[in-house]
Design a protein around this motif. Structure first.
Motif, PDB file in Angstrom:
ATOM      1  N   LEU A 426       0.825  -1.207   0.000  1.00 34.16           N
ATOM      2  CA  LEU A 426       0.000   0.000   0.000  1.00 34.16           C
ATOM      3  C   LEU A 426       0.859   1.257   0.000  1.00 34.16           C
ATOM      4  O   LEU A 426       0.517   2.256  -0.610  1.00 34.16           O
ATOM      5  CB  LEU A 426      -0.942  -0.004   1.213  1.00 34.16           C
ATOM      6  N   LYS A 427       1.999   1.178   0.679  1.00 34.25           N
ATOM      7  CA  LYS A 427       2.914   2.321   0.674  1.00 34.25           C
ATOM      8  C   LYS A 427       3.421   2.572  -0.740  1.00 34.25           C
ATOM      9  O   LYS A 427       3.481   3.711  -1.198  1.00 34.25           O
ATOM     10  CB  LYS A 427       4.102   2.048   1.608  1.00 34.25           C
ATOM     11  N   ASP A 428       3.777   1.490  -1.422  1.00 35.22           N
ATOM     12  CA  ASP A 428       4.303   1.641  -2.782  1.00 35.22           C
ATOM     13  C   ASP A 428       3.231   2.121  -3.748  1.00 35.22           C
ATOM     14  O   ASP A 428       3.446   3.018  -4.550  1.00 35.22           O
ATOM     15  CB  ASP A 428       4.851   0.294  -3.292  1.00 35.22           C
ATOM     16  N   GLU A 429       2.058   1.493  -3.675  1.00 30.73           N
ATOM     17  CA  GLU A 429       1.040   1.757  -4.692  1.00 30.73           C
ATOM     18  C   GLU A 429       0.232   3.017  -4.410  1.00 30.73           C
ATOM     19  O   GLU A 429      -0.164   3.720  -5.326  1.00 30.73           O
ATOM     20  CB  GLU A 429       0.075   0.562  -4.795  1.00 30.73           C
ATOM     21  N   LEU A 430      -0.071   3.262  -3.140  1.00 30.45           N
ATOM     22  CA  LEU A 430      -0.975   4.364  -2.815  1.00 30.45           C
ATOM     23  C   LEU A 430      -0.292   5.470  -2.032  1.00 30.45           C
ATOM     24  O   LEU A 430      -0.911   6.475  -1.710  1.00 30.45           O
ATOM     25  CB  LEU A 430      -2.167   3.845  -1.991  1.00 30.45           C
ATOM     26  N   ALA A 431       0.982   5.256  -1.720  1.00 28.01           N
ATOM     27  CA  ALA A 431       1.732   6.240  -0.929  1.00 28.01           C
ATOM     28  C   ALA A 431       0.981   6.607   0.346  1.00 28.01           C
ATOM     29  O   ALA A 431       0.796   7.781   0.663  1.00 28.01           O
ATOM     30  CB  ALA A 431       2.022   7.488  -1.761  1.00 28.01           C
ATOM     31  N   ILE A 432       0.502   5.599   1.077  1.00 25.00           N
ATOM     32  CA  ILE A 432      -0.249   5.898   2.298  1.00 25.00           C
ATOM     33  C   ILE A 432       0.668   6.531   3.333  1.00 25.00           C
ATOM     34  O   ILE A 432       1.847   6.211   3.424  1.00 25.00           O
ATOM     35  CB  ILE A 432      -0.933   4.640   2.899  1.00 25.00           C
ATOM     36  N   LYS A 433       0.105   7.456   4.077  1.00 29.51           N
ATOM     37  CA  LYS A 433       0.872   8.136   5.124  1.00 29.51           C
ATOM     38  C   LYS A 433       0.738   7.319   6.407  1.00 29.51           C
ATOM     39  O   LYS A 433      -0.326   7.300   7.027  1.00 29.51           O
ATOM     40  CB  LYS A 433       0.323   9.547   5.341  1.00 29.51           C
ATOM     41  N   THR A 434       1.801   6.642   6.807  1.00 34.93           N
ATOM     42  CA  THR A 434       1.684   5.700   7.924  1.00 34.93           C
ATOM     43  C   THR A 434       1.425   6.382   9.262  1.00 34.93           C
ATOM     44  O   THR A 434       1.026   5.726  10.209  1.00 34.93           O
ATOM     45  CB  THR A 434       2.945   4.816   8.039  1.00 34.93           C
ATOM     46  N   ASN A 435       1.608   7.698   9.333  1.00 34.11           N
ATOM     47  CA  ASN A 435       1.299   8.349  10.611  1.00 34.11           C
ATOM     48  C   ASN A 435      -0.201   8.497  10.842  1.00 34.11           C
ATOM     49  O   ASN A 435      -0.652   8.638  11.969  1.00 34.11           O
ATOM     50  CB  ASN A 435       1.995   9.714  10.711  1.00 34.11           C
ATOM     51  N   VAL A 436      -1.002   8.457   9.773  1.00 35.78           N
ATOM     52  CA  VAL A 436      -2.449   8.555   9.961  1.00 35.78           C
ATOM     53  C   VAL A 436      -3.192   7.295   9.505  1.00 35.78           C
ATOM     54  O   VAL A 436      -4.387   7.160   9.733  1.00 35.78           O
ATOM     55  CB  VAL A 436      -3.060   9.782   9.232  1.00 35.78           C
ATOM     56  N   VAL A 437      -2.481   6.387   8.843  1.00 35.52           N
ATOM     57  CA  VAL A 437      -3.137   5.185   8.327  1.00 35.52           C
ATOM     58  C   VAL A 437      -2.500   3.956   8.954  1.00 35.52           C
ATOM     59  O   VAL A 437      -1.277   3.849   9.008  1.00 35.52           O
ATOM     60  CB  VAL A 437      -2.978   5.085   6.788  1.00 35.52           C
ATOM     61  N   SER A 438      -3.332   3.036   9.439  1.00 33.25           N
ATOM     62  CA  SER A 438      -2.766   1.779   9.907  1.00 33.25           C
ATOM     63  C   SER A 438      -3.653   0.628   9.458  1.00 33.25           C
ATOM     64  O   SER A 438      -4.855   0.792   9.255  1.00 33.25           O
ATOM     65  CB  SER A 438      -2.621   1.790  11.429  1.00 33.25           C
ATOM     66  N   VAL A 439      -3.033  -0.537   9.297  1.00 35.52           N
ATOM     67  CA  VAL A 439      -3.785  -1.722   8.895  1.00 35.52           C
ATOM     68  C   VAL A 439      -4.368  -2.343  10.155  1.00 35.52           C
ATOM     69  O   VAL A 439      -3.636  -2.709  11.066  1.00 35.52           O
ATOM     70  CB  VAL A 439      -2.857  -2.723   8.178  1.00 35.52           C
ATOM     71  N   SER A 440      -5.700  -2.426  10.247  1.00 34.25           N
ATOM     72  CA  SER A 440      -6.286  -2.941  11.482  1.00 34.25           C
ATOM     73  C   SER A 440      -6.716  -4.401  11.370  1.00 34.25           C
ATOM     74  O   SER A 440      -6.733  -5.116  12.352  1.00 34.25           O
ATOM     75  CB  SER A 440      -7.457  -2.070  11.932  1.00 34.25           C
TER      76      SER A 440
END
Ligand SMILES: [Zn+2]
Ligand SMILES: [Zn+2]
Ligand SMILES: [Zn+2]
Ligand SMILES: [Zn+2]
Ligand SMILES: [Zn+2]
Length: 536
Positions: A426-440
């Motif tokens: 998801l980081k590679d494909e969507l550039a998710i910001k890990t400080n506000v997004v987490s996999v639950s």
């Protein structure tokens, strides 16, 4: 104002709101959920009360039907199917919608038949389904207990969804690319040009037809209403007819009509001015055949009374009225309103004033700046559109440090990976910001994850991006997940989950989905091909 018809002897019993005051009666503004326009037989428009013979819009979760050119005049009075942190009530009132009742309908109060297939008549609660005459519904107790399906309906107070800019279609997982039933009309956004069909261009030489634009917004979209007035009509009569065409029920003395040219002179935009000037030339040359164009404007006022609605729970009154003058700012309004609501002891800084535009397709909220002059703001809204003023409300809202939390389901990922591997994809494909997004949650077998996102714009960005992203040549999909507060579900209530496969059963799927969404809470209805359960 509207096209209301009644027996003369019945008129005294009429207690249904006309389109022009509907916005003032909304308890909680909730936008409707319109799909593409279609052909609906034997249905009537809620705004103009005429039958829908042309392509029209219907709400996917309530009984609202409107013509494409009436949609602007409908307001956001849809069912509240979840709590969104704005005005959350624990008790629900009947949600009355007029007309389009099933045949053989019987009134809850007087037990006689009600409803008609000839005109818009009779009332129906969109939760419990009770039916009543327009004259009878007023004495039904306001609280709704969801009727016979009570034990199957997921109570809206148990569903939380902070949707902000997610459209209703997304929240209810309604597919957007439905095959339209019509083939001749591809005008999806409802911006038909004017409403020529309503008023025949008059051939009677004693009458003339005028094009009426409601403020700058209508000019920009080139949306006008046609009115027909006697050639020797007095100025006031023309203004009154113009207001009526736009479903505005104010005193005509507060309004005036300006010609297109006057408008052009007020406008700074040079290109626009040229256009408008040409337009008016045409008008004078072809005076007999081309209707003259006029714009409704509100006359300036030095003082006004505005209504302020409190946004918190369980208050006795719906709103308080407040007189504002040219010196009133957001700050002074808040200061004057708090004592009226019994909260004078609290700090002004804890409150904000929110302008809420209750459009039929979207409820827009805007926090007003503390120094903003209220009268100027009202003037600006009216300049844009008088109708918009009619659909605007001011809420006083407590500042809260409420935590934003959006749950987003992302599917279509490769199966059997670990939580870290999914995060990396998801980081590679969507550039998710890990400080506000987490996999639950991780669903390894299906290759799907649930993301917990604490920022609205990030959630919206991911949602939109997911639809255009493929991983290993498989398209991803995303679903907004509402939070069900299981502890609030009543003991004997066992919400039914409905799964519909629109691809089987003779393509009746769409109708089934529509019926179930209206019968139950749309949050408990799933389309298998669009956000349904995972296989396996
Ligand atoms: Zn009316
Ligand atoms: Zn209509
Ligand atoms: Zn609706
Ligand atoms: Zn009800
Ligand atoms: Zn009755």
């Amino acid at each position: 104002v509207c096209n209301f018809m009644s027996h003369e002897k019945c008129l005294k019993n009429v207690k249904i709101p006309c389109s022009c005051i509907a916005p003032s009666l909304v308890r909680v503004p909730v936008a409707h959920c319109f799909g593409p326009p279609g052909h609906y037989k034997r249905k009537f428009c809620t705004v103009c009360r005429k039958s829908l013979e042309s392509p029209a819009f219907r709400c996917e979760v309530c009984e609202l039907h409107v013509h494409t050119d009436c949609i602007l005049f409908a307001c956001s009075d849809c069912r509240q199917c979840h709590q969104d942190g704005h005005q959350d009530h624990d008790t629900y009132h009947h949600h009355w919608r007029e007309g389009n009742l099933p045949s053989g309908a019987r009134c809850e109060v007087c037990k006689k038949t009600c409803g008609s297939s000839e005109v818009l008549s009779g009332m129906r609660c969109e939760w419990c389904g009770i039916l009543a005459h327009a004259a009878c519904y007023i004495i039904v107790t306001p609280e709704c207990t969801f009727g016979r399906l009570r034990n199957m309906i997921l109570p809206p107070s148990c569903v939380q969804l902070f949707s902000r800019n997610f459209s209703k279609l997304h929240c209810f997982r309604i597919s957007e690319n439905l095959p339209t039933e019509s083939d001749e009309d591809d005008d999806v956004d409802g911006s038909t040009q004017g409403s020529a069909k309503d008023v025949q261009i008059s051939t009677d030489s004693s009458k003339q037809t005028l094009k009426i634009f409601d403020g700058n917004d209508a000019v920009k979209r080139n949306q006008f209403r046609l009115i027909s007035v006697p050639r020797i009509a007095k100025n006031e009569e023309v203004v009154e007819a113009a207001l009526r065409a736009c479903y505005i029920n104010d005193d005509q003395r507060e309004y005036e009509l300006q010609t297109f040219t006057q408008q052009a002179l007020l406008c700074d935009d040079v290109i626009n001015r040229n256009d408008a000037a040409e337009d008016s030339n045409l008008c004078s040359v072809f005076r007999e055949s081309v209707p003259e164009a006029w714009i409704i404007r509100a006359k300036p006022k030095d003082e006004e009374v505005i209504r302020i609605y409190p946004a918190w729970l369980k208050v006795g009154m719906a709103y308080v009225s407040l007189r504002v003058n040219k010196d009133s700012t957001t700050q002074t309004v808040i200061k004057e309103v708090l004592p009226l609501l019994g909260r004078q002891s609290e700090c002004l800084q804890n409150f904000k004033l929110v302008e809420v535009l209750m459009g039929s397709k979207q409820v827009q909220r805007m926090v007003l700046d503390n120094q903003e002059l209220i009268l100027n703001r009202l003037k600006d809204i009216r300049k844009t559109s008088i109708r918009q003023m009619n659909q605007t409300r001011f809420y006083i809202v407590e500042n809260s440090k409420s935590v934003v939390q959006v749950h987003l389901f992302v599917g279509g990922l490769p199966p059997q990976l670990s939580s870290e591997e999914y995060t990396n994809i998801l980081k590679d494909e969507l550039a998710i910001k890990t400080n506000v997004v987490s996999v639950s949650h991780v669903y390894q077998a299906q290759g799907a994850v649930v993301l917990e996102i604490s920022c609205f714009s990030e959630a919206e960005r991911i949602y939109m991006l997911v639809k255009d992203t493929t991983v290993n040549d498989k398209p991803l999909n995303a679903v907004v997940i509402p939070e069900v507060v299981a502890s609030k579900i009543p003991q004997n209530c066992c919400p039914l989950l409905v799964f519909v496969n629109p691809k089987s059963g003779g393509l009746k799927g769409r109708d089934l989905l529509y019926s179930f969404r209206k019968l139950l809470n749309p949050h408990q209805v799933f389309e298998l091909t669009n956000g349904g359960p995972l296989p396996g």
